[in-house]
Write an enzyme that holds these catalytic residues in place. Structure first.
Site, mmCIF file in Angstrom:
data_model
loop_
_atom_site.group_PDB
_atom_site.id
_atom_site.type_symbol
_atom_site.label_atom_id
_atom_site.label_comp_id
_atom_site.label_asym_id
_atom_site.label_seq_id
_atom_site.Cartn_x
_atom_site.Cartn_y
_atom_site.Cartn_z
ATOM 1 N N ARG A 147 0.832 -1.224 0.000
ATOM 2 C CA ARG A 147 0.000 0.000 0.000
ATOM 3 C C ARG A 147 0.862 1.268 0.000
ATOM 4 O O ARG A 147 0.524 2.267 0.636
ATOM 5 C CB ARG A 147 -0.960 0.052 1.188
ATOM 6 C CG ARG A 147 -1.974 -1.015 1.227
ATOM 7 C CD ARG A 147 -2.855 -1.091 -0.028
ATOM 8 N NE ARG A 147 -3.596 -2.315 0.021
ATOM 9 C CZ ARG A 147 -3.119 -3.464 -0.482
ATOM 10 N NH1 ARG A 147 -1.959 -3.504 -1.106
ATOM 11 N NH2 ARG A 147 -3.824 -4.565 -0.382
ATOM 12 N N SER A 189 -10.414 0.277 3.394
ATOM 13 C CA SER A 189 -9.732 0.075 4.679
ATOM 14 C C SER A 189 -9.146 1.404 5.148
ATOM 15 O O SER A 189 -8.401 2.037 4.403
ATOM 16 C CB SER A 189 -8.588 -0.926 4.515
ATOM 17 O OG SER A 189 -9.095 -2.139 4.035
ATOM 18 N N GLU A 222 -4.320 4.353 5.992
ATOM 19 C CA GLU A 222 -3.971 4.020 4.607
ATOM 20 C C GLU A 222 -4.231 5.184 3.646
ATOM 21 O O GLU A 222 -3.426 5.411 2.735
ATOM 22 C CB GLU A 222 -4.773 2.787 4.176
ATOM 23 C CG GLU A 222 -4.501 2.382 2.746
ATOM 24 C CD GLU A 222 -5.295 1.161 2.316
ATOM 25 O OE1 GLU A 222 -5.221 0.123 2.991
ATOM 26 O OE2 GLU A 222 -5.983 1.250 1.297
HETATM 27 C C1 LIG Z 1 -15.215 0.988 -0.960
HETATM 28 C C2 LIG Z 1 -13.723 1.075 -1.172
HETATM 29 C C3 LIG Z 1 -12.980 -0.092 -1.294
HETATM 30 C C4 LIG Z 1 -11.589 -0.011 -1.508
HETATM 31 N N1 LIG Z 1 -10.887 -1.178 -1.638
HETATM 32 C C5 LIG Z 1 -9.554 -1.132 -1.865
HETATM 33 C C6 LIG Z 1 -8.803 -2.344 -2.013
HETATM 34 O O1 LIG Z 1 -9.348 -3.444 -1.983
HETATM 35 N N2 LIG Z 1 -7.469 -2.250 -2.200
HETATM 36 C C7 LIG Z 1 -6.833 -1.050 -2.277
HETATM 37 O O2 LIG Z 1 -5.605 -1.040 -2.467
HETATM 38 N N3 LIG Z 1 -7.510 0.124 -2.151
HETATM 39 C C8 LIG Z 1 -8.852 0.099 -1.947
HETATM 40 N N4 LIG Z 1 -9.551 1.273 -1.790
HETATM 41 C C9 LIG Z 1 -8.835 2.563 -1.826
HETATM 42 C C10 LIG Z 1 -8.870 3.253 -3.202
HETATM 43 O O3 LIG Z 1 -9.946 2.820 -3.977
HETATM 44 C C11 LIG Z 1 -7.580 3.043 -4.003
HETATM 45 O O4 LIG Z 1 -6.482 3.530 -3.291
HETATM 46 C C12 LIG Z 1 -7.640 3.728 -5.374
HETATM 47 O O5 LIG Z 1 -6.528 3.354 -6.150
HETATM 48 C C13 LIG Z 1 -7.664 5.260 -5.274
HETATM 49 O O6 LIG Z 1 -7.913 5.753 -6.581
HETATM 50 P P1 LIG Z 1 -8.529 7.203 -6.788
HETATM 51 O O7 LIG Z 1 -8.478 7.498 -8.246
HETATM 52 O O8 LIG Z 1 -9.856 7.292 -6.159
HETATM 53 O O9 LIG Z 1 -7.480 8.096 -6.013
HETATM 54 P P2 LIG Z 1 -7.757 9.465 -5.257
HETATM 55 O O10 LIG Z 1 -8.470 9.181 -3.982
HETATM 56 O O11 LIG Z 1 -8.357 10.450 -6.180
HETATM 57 O O12 LIG Z 1 -6.262 9.881 -4.903
HETATM 58 C C14 LIG Z 1 -5.501 9.106 -3.998
HETATM 59 C C15 LIG Z 1 -4.063 9.665 -3.952
HETATM 60 O O13 LIG Z 1 -3.454 9.474 -5.218
HETATM 61 C C16 LIG Z 1 -3.085 10.736 -5.788
HETATM 62 N N5 LIG Z 1 -3.346 10.637 -7.223
HETATM 63 C C17 LIG Z 1 -4.538 10.456 -7.844
HETATM 64 N N6 LIG Z 1 -4.356 10.396 -9.177
HETATM 65 C C18 LIG Z 1 -3.027 10.543 -9.389
HETATM 66 C C19 LIG Z 1 -2.214 10.580 -10.557
HETATM 67 N N7 LIG Z 1 -2.733 10.453 -11.786
HETATM 68 N N8 LIG Z 1 -0.872 10.758 -10.408
HETATM 69 C C20 LIG Z 1 -0.306 10.887 -9.173
HETATM 70 N N9 LIG Z 1 -1.038 10.880 -8.034
HETATM 71 C C21 LIG Z 1 -2.381 10.702 -8.143
HETATM 72 C C22 LIG Z 1 -3.968 11.759 -5.103
HETATM 73 O O14 LIG Z 1 -3.404 13.058 -5.111
HETATM 74 C C23 LIG Z 1 -4.029 11.182 -3.703
HETATM 75 O O15 LIG Z 1 -2.859 11.495 -3.000
HETATM 76 C C24 LIG Z 1 -10.941 1.245 -1.580
HETATM 77 C C25 LIG Z 1 -11.710 2.415 -1.446
HETATM 78 C C26 LIG Z 1 -13.083 2.326 -1.247
HETATM 79 C C27 LIG Z 1 -13.899 3.583 -1.136
#
Ligand SMILES: Cc1cc2nc3c(=O)[nH]c(=O)nc-3n(C[C@H](O)[C@H](O)[C@H](O)COP(=O)(O)OP(=O)(O)OC[C@H]3O[C@@H](n4cnc5c(N)ncnc54)[C@H](O)[C@@H]3O)c2cc1C
Length: 359
Positions: free
Chosen positions: A156, A243, A346
């Protein structure tokens, strides 16, 4: 422009931003970030907003919403724009008969964020299938495809992830590099090895074997739905960041003593898994054994633990970021008081702080 960043986050929390730019191409993302950097304007990159905890006061800078979303499959190679919806990417790979990503079905957010914390689920991490990542380097303004080995991908984490500042706050500077595209080299037909016991049982598969990727995707989505881990606007248990805490990894040298302490306190054997730098414990198991059951709210009205999964902190509709972090603090401190193990958040905290541990 969204009035509040709560409109962009799966927690539905977060105040206003000074400015908002939606970028529908890689060039637009690079240009927007470059323009902000040139004048010292803080940047917050947002994909699906599913791993962000943003302060009630919002973000004093510009939100760059990464929204370009093409996906191209050429043989067994899949290339996705950073703004592509991750689960659509997984579905496209499975529909094309490719294996590798199916265990990562149902994870919310964008393809570009997957290397940021090396997303993982059911025994698979994106690191296993990533072939290359296209980055915009903020320091030089250059764009370059890099090998995943250069990204420091771990449990992570990666060097792209903004970690908490000492004391629990977060830096507003943002990551040094922006992900513009991701490329995966997938398998022609077979799934990833099914190592996660619960999934192997659901599939009736031999642990360690491979299966039809479409069957694995269906099974993963079913398992995730049962835990409130697939987004559903009508279900407050999914108004979360998934999480909230990572599973704690305790150093090998002290692991035996820590495990003995936990088992003495609970009278049960604690789940434990080998990790590169020690022994990984189960955060959810520790939270429950510290007395925080599913649905626990500690008298708060706007937030609670998910009623389906102790590791997810959820907004019940009227929550605030301050209230959510107060619940996080209570849970973390309760686990530490009972077992001497510190849980770490996380998600990325923006302008928000998890108060320091009070041992
Ligand atoms: C219901 C639920 C279940 C989940 N299950 C999991 C799971 O099973 N496993 C897991 O690992 N995670 C899980 N997550 C967490 C999350 O979905 C992941 O971390 C996902 O990859 C985040 O993507 P996002 O586009 O929403 O990122 P955001 O929330 O928009 O951003 C997260 C971080 O990444 C940065 N970021 C975003 N885009 C970029 C880019 N293009 N370049 C550089 N930095 C960037 C942002 O600035 C921020 O710091 C879950 C979340 C939820 C709500």
């Amino acid at each position: 422009m969204p009035e509040l960043l709560s409109e962009l986050t799966t927690l539905r929390l977060g105040g206003p931003a000074r400015a908002y730019l939606r970028c529908d191409s890689a060039a637009a993302v690079a240009e927007a970030v470059g323009r902000c950097d040139a004048v010292g304007e803080p940047v917050l990159l947002v994909g699906g907003g599913s791993n962000l905890v943003i302060a009630d006061a919002g973000f004093a800078g510009t939100v760059v919403h990464v929204a370009h979303e093409d996906v191209v499959i050429d043989g067994t190679v899949l290339t996705a724009d950073a703004g592509a919806i991750w689960d659509d990417v997984v579905a496209a790979s499975v529909d094309a008969g490719l294996g590798g990503l199916e265990c990562l079905s149902g994870i919310p957010g964008s393809a570009g964020a997957t290397p940021v914390q090396n997303v993982g689920a059911y025994g698979v991490e994106v690191a296993a299938w990533l072939d290359a990542v296209e980055l915009y380097h903020r320091a030089t303004g250059e764009t370059e495809w890099v090998a995943p080995e250069t990204l420091g991908l771990g449990y992570r984490t990666s060097r792209l992830k903004q970690h908490e500042a000492p004391g629990g706050g977060s830096a507003a500077a943002g990551p040094a590099d922006v992900v513009l595209r991701v490329r995966f080299a997938l398998s022609d037909g077979a799934s990833a090895h099914i190592r996660y016991g619960e999934l192997a049982r659901a599939l009736g598969a031999e642990p360690g074997g491979t299966v039809d990727p479409a069957a694995a995707r269906r099974a993963v989505l079913d398992l995730r739905r049962g835990k409130g881990m697939v987004l559903d606007a009508a279900d407050h248990d999914t108004w979360s960041v998934g999480s909230f805490f990572t599973n704690p990894v305790v150093p090998a040298a002290s692991a035996a003593a820590i495990v003995a302490r936990i088992e003495e306190a609970t009278g049960e054997s604690t789940p434990q898994y080998p990790a590169p730098d020690g022994v990984k414990l189960s955060a959810g198991w520790l939270i429950e054994r510290a007395g925080f059951r599913k649905g626990y709210d500690g008298g708060r009205t706007g937030v609670s633990l998910s009623t389906k999964h102790t590791l997810a902190l959820t907004n019940r509709g009227t929550g605030t970021t301050a209230e959510l972090l107060d619940l996080a603090r209570e849970v973390r401190d309760g686990v530490f008081a009972r077992f001497g193990v510190e849980l770490r958040p996380e998600p990325v905290l923006v302008g928000a702080e998890l108060p320091a541990l009070r041992p």
